[in-house]
Design a protein around this motif. Sequence first.
Motif, PDB file in Angstrom:
ATOM      1  N   ASP A  27       1.079  -1.183  -0.041  1.00  0.00           N
ATOM      2  CA  ASP A  27      -0.095   0.102  -0.114  1.00  0.00           C
ATOM      3  C   ASP A  27       1.166   1.206   0.010  1.00  0.00           C
ATOM      4  O   ASP A  27       2.035   1.217   0.130  1.00  0.00           O
ATOM      5  N   ASP A  28       0.301   2.308  -0.104  1.00  0.00           N
ATOM      6  CA  ASP A  28       1.041   3.649  -0.274  1.00  0.00           C
ATOM      7  C   ASP A  28       0.996   4.552   1.013  1.00  0.00           C
ATOM      8  O   ASP A  28       0.996   5.783   0.936  1.00  0.00           O
ATOM      9  N   GLY A  29       0.399   3.749   2.154  1.00  0.00           N
ATOM     10  CA  GLY A  29       0.073   4.847   3.540  1.00  0.00           C
ATOM     11  C   GLY A  29       1.227   4.929   3.907  1.00  0.00           C
ATOM     12  O   GLY A  29       2.454   4.850   3.731  1.00  0.00           O
ATOM     13  N   ALA A  30       1.269   4.939   5.259  1.00  0.00           N
ATOM     14  CA  ALA A  30       2.245   5.360   6.379  1.00  0.00           C
ATOM     15  C   ALA A  30       3.145   4.182   6.712  1.00  0.00           C
ATOM     16  O   ALA A  30       4.163   4.335   7.318  1.00  0.00           O
ATOM     17  N   GLY A  31       2.619   2.961   6.107  1.00  0.00           N
ATOM     18  CA  GLY A  31       3.570   1.868   6.513  1.00  0.00           C
ATOM     19  C   GLY A  31       3.069   1.296   7.891  1.00  0.00           C
ATOM     20  O   GLY A  31       2.081   1.724   8.575  1.00  0.00           O
ATOM     21  N   PHE A  32       3.625   0.098   8.459  1.00  0.00           N
ATOM     22  CA  PHE A  32       3.498  -0.424   9.753  1.00  0.00           C
ATOM     23  C   PHE A  32       4.102   0.082  10.712  1.00  0.00           C
ATOM     24  O   PHE A  32       5.103   0.525  10.541  1.00  0.00           O
ATOM     25  N   SER A  33       3.380   0.215  11.684  1.00  0.00           N
ATOM     26  CA  SER A  33       4.206   1.016  13.143  1.00  0.00           C
ATOM     27  C   SER A  33       5.173  -0.193  13.505  1.00  0.00           C
ATOM     28  O   SER A  33       5.223  -1.374  13.048  1.00  0.00           O
ATOM     29  N   PRO A  34       6.321   0.356  14.218  1.00  0.00           N
ATOM     30  CA  PRO A  34       7.322  -0.476  14.997  1.00  0.00           C
ATOM     31  C   PRO A  34       6.723  -1.666  15.594  1.00  0.00           C
ATOM     32  O   PRO A  34       6.819  -3.067  15.254  1.00  0.00           O
ATOM     33  N   GLU A  35       5.516  -1.561  16.428  1.00  0.00           N
ATOM     34  CA  GLU A  35       4.937  -2.410  17.039  1.00  0.00           C
ATOM     35  C   GLU A  35       4.198  -3.542  16.054  1.00  0.00           C
ATOM     36  O   GLU A  35       4.130  -4.634  16.528  1.00  0.00           O
ATOM     37  N   ALA A  36       3.588  -2.958  15.122  1.00  0.00           N
ATOM     38  CA  ALA A  36       2.822  -4.045  14.069  1.00  0.00           C
ATOM     39  C   ALA A  36       3.951  -4.690  13.456  1.00  0.00           C
ATOM     40  O   ALA A  36       3.486  -5.998  13.015  1.00  0.00           O
ATOM     41  N   LEU A  37       5.170  -4.273  13.192  1.00  0.00           N
ATOM     42  CA  LEU A  37       5.945  -4.904  12.384  1.00  0.00           C
ATOM     43  C   LEU A  37       6.309  -6.237  13.386  1.00  0.00           C
ATOM     44  O   LEU A  37       6.472  -7.073  12.648  1.00  0.00           O
ATOM     45  N   GLU A  38       6.435  -6.046  14.725  1.00  0.00           N
ATOM     46  CA  GLU A  38       6.850  -7.085  15.359  1.00  0.00           C
ATOM     47  C   GLU A  38       5.532  -7.905  15.817  1.00  0.00           C
ATOM     48  O   GLU A  38       5.631  -9.317  16.061  1.00  0.00           O
ATOM     49  N   ARG A  39       4.473  -7.477  15.847  1.00  0.00           N
ATOM     50  CA  ARG A  39       3.267  -8.357  16.512  1.00  0.00           C
ATOM     51  C   ARG A  39       1.954  -8.232  15.568  1.00  0.00           C
ATOM     52  O   ARG A  39       0.797  -8.806  15.859  1.00  0.00           O
ATOM     53  N   GLY A  40       2.242  -7.755  14.493  1.00  0.00           N
ATOM     54  CA  GLY A  40       1.038  -7.598  13.558  1.00  0.00           C
ATOM     55  C   GLY A  40       0.300  -8.873  13.142  1.00  0.00           C
ATOM     56  O   GLY A  40      -0.709  -8.936  12.787  1.00  0.00           O
ATOM     57  N   THR A  41       0.913 -10.203  13.318  1.00  0.00           N
ATOM     58  CA  THR A  41       0.263 -11.421  12.889  1.00  0.00           C
ATOM     59  C   THR A  41      -0.120 -12.258  14.047  1.00  0.00           C
ATOM     60  O   THR A  41      -0.653 -13.195  13.867  1.00  0.00           O
ATOM     61  N   GLU A  42      -0.120 -11.469  15.308  1.00  0.00           N
ATOM     62  CA  GLU A  42      -0.844 -12.022  16.384  1.00  0.00           C
ATOM     63  C   GLU A  42      -2.118 -11.730  16.426  1.00  0.00           C
ATOM     64  O   GLU A  42      -2.868 -10.859  16.062  1.00  0.00           O
ATOM     65  N   ARG A  43      -2.905 -13.085  16.641  1.00  0.00           N
ATOM     66  CA  ARG A  43      -4.419 -13.040  16.758  1.00  0.00           C
ATOM     67  C   ARG A  43      -4.755 -11.815  17.814  1.00  0.00           C
ATOM     68  O   ARG A  43      -4.359 -11.626  18.776  1.00  0.00           O
ATOM     69  N   LEU A  44      -5.702 -10.988  17.220  1.00  0.00           N
ATOM     70  CA  LEU A  44      -6.365  -9.985  17.992  1.00  0.00           C
ATOM     71  C   LEU A  44      -5.485  -8.970  18.171  1.00  0.00           C
ATOM     72  O   LEU A  44      -5.873  -7.792  19.055  1.00  0.00           O
ATOM     73  N   PHE A  45      -4.373  -8.753  17.670  1.00  0.00           N
ATOM     74  CA  PHE A  45      -3.759  -7.553  17.743  1.00  0.00           C
ATOM     75  C   PHE A  45      -4.059  -6.276  16.883  1.00  0.00           C
ATOM     76  O   PHE A  45      -4.496  -6.523  15.831  1.00  0.00           O
ATOM     77  N   ARG A  46      -4.436  -5.326  17.573  1.00  0.00           N
ATOM     78  CA  ARG A  46      -5.171  -3.976  16.894  1.00  0.00           C
ATOM     79  C   ARG A  46      -4.060  -2.917  17.093  1.00  0.00           C
ATOM     80  O   ARG A  46      -3.916  -2.497  18.285  1.00  0.00           O
ATOM     81  N   ASP A  47      -3.524  -2.526  15.959  1.00  0.00           N
ATOM     82  CA  ASP A  47      -2.717  -1.224  16.318  1.00  0.00           C
ATOM     83  C   ASP A  47      -3.378  -0.192  15.233  1.00  0.00           C
ATOM     84  O   ASP A  47      -3.287  -0.318  13.713  1.00  0.00           O
ATOM     85  N   ASP A  48      -4.013   0.602  15.511  1.00  0.00           N
ATOM     86  CA  ASP A  48      -4.777   1.592  14.822  1.00  0.00           C
ATOM     87  C   ASP A  48      -3.998   2.840  14.303  1.00  0.00           C
ATOM     88  O   ASP A  48      -4.675   3.605  13.763  1.00  0.00           O
ATOM     89  N   ALA A  49      -2.863   2.780  14.623  1.00  0.00           N
ATOM     90  CA  ALA A  49      -1.976   3.953  14.171  1.00  0.00           C
ATOM     91  C   ALA A  49      -2.047   4.369  12.848  1.00  0.00           C
ATOM     92  O   ALA A  49      -1.891   5.465  12.182  1.00  0.00           O
ATOM     93  N   SER A  50      -2.175   3.513  12.074  1.00  0.00           N
ATOM     94  CA  SER A  50      -2.030   3.569  10.469  1.00  0.00           C
ATOM     95  C   SER A  50      -3.206   3.454   9.642  1.00  0.00           C
ATOM     96  O   SER A  50      -3.482   3.310   8.523  1.00  0.00           O
ATOM     97  N   ARG A  51      -4.451   3.415  10.363  1.00  0.00           N
ATOM     98  CA  ARG A  51      -5.974   2.990   9.839  1.00  0.00           C
ATOM     99  C   ARG A  51      -6.546   4.318   9.212  1.00  0.00           C
ATOM    100  O   ARG A  51      -5.996   5.511   9.697  1.00  0.00           O
ATOM    101  N   VAL A  52      -7.231   4.176   7.995  1.00  0.00           N
ATOM    102  CA  VAL A  52      -7.936   5.033   7.211  1.00  0.00           C
ATOM    103  C   VAL A  52      -8.830   5.834   8.190  1.00  0.00           C
ATOM    104  O   VAL A  52      -9.522   5.111   8.917  1.00  0.00           O
ATOM    105  N   ASN A  53      -9.132   7.050   8.012  1.00  0.00           N
ATOM    106  CA  ASN A  53      -9.888   7.665   8.767  1.00  0.00           C
ATOM    107  C   ASN A  53     -11.337   7.601   8.262  1.00  0.00           C
ATOM    108  O   ASN A  53     -11.555   7.167   6.809  1.00  0.00           O
ATOM    109  N   SER A  54     -12.474   8.004   8.659  1.00  0.00           N
ATOM    110  CA  SER A  54     -13.777   8.030   8.263  1.00  0.00           C
ATOM    111  C   SER A  54     -13.954   8.750   6.995  1.00  0.00           C
ATOM    112  O   SER A  54     -14.979   8.454   6.083  1.00  0.00           O
ATOM    113  N   ARG A  55     -13.294   9.816   6.763  1.00  0.00           N
ATOM    114  CA  ARG A  55     -13.503  10.820   5.664  1.00  0.00           C
ATOM    115  C   ARG A  55     -13.244  10.134   4.233  1.00  0.00           C
ATOM    116  O   ARG A  55     -14.096  10.272   3.249  1.00  0.00           O
ATOM    117  N   ARG A  56     -12.755   8.813   4.353  1.00  0.00           N
ATOM    118  CA  ARG A  56     -12.276   7.971   3.121  1.00  0.00           C
ATOM    119  C   ARG A  56     -13.458   7.071   2.878  1.00  0.00           C
ATOM    120  O   ARG A  56     -13.179   5.867   2.374  1.00  0.00           O
TER     121      ARG A  56
END
Length: 88
Positions: free
Chosen positions: A7-36
């Motif tokens: 994707d061409d967004g902000a990328g994964f946060s450092p925590e998401a790079l480490e834990r992003g494949t863990e079940r129920l991990f939710r790192d909302d730092a780079s999520r798209v906002n409701s305007r889109r």
Amino acid sequence: MRISVDDDGAGFSPEALERGTERLFRDDASRVNSRRGIDGTHFGLGLSIAQEVAAAHNGRLELTNPTDAEGHVSGGRATLVLPLRPRR
């Protein structure tokens, strides 16, 4: 075999790079906002399910942040890596 989705967004946060494949991990730092049209809500299952499927086939899921020529993060990348079976 490698299949990547970028994707061409902000990328994964450092925590998401480490834990992003863990079940129920939710790192909302780079999520798209409701305007889109996406409210940013997710359940932390997609990448963990992809990782489990990959592992069931002796593969893995890799999360990375590619960089441009100047070293700036140019988005996020999820890569599914699966071994190829020898042809019979």
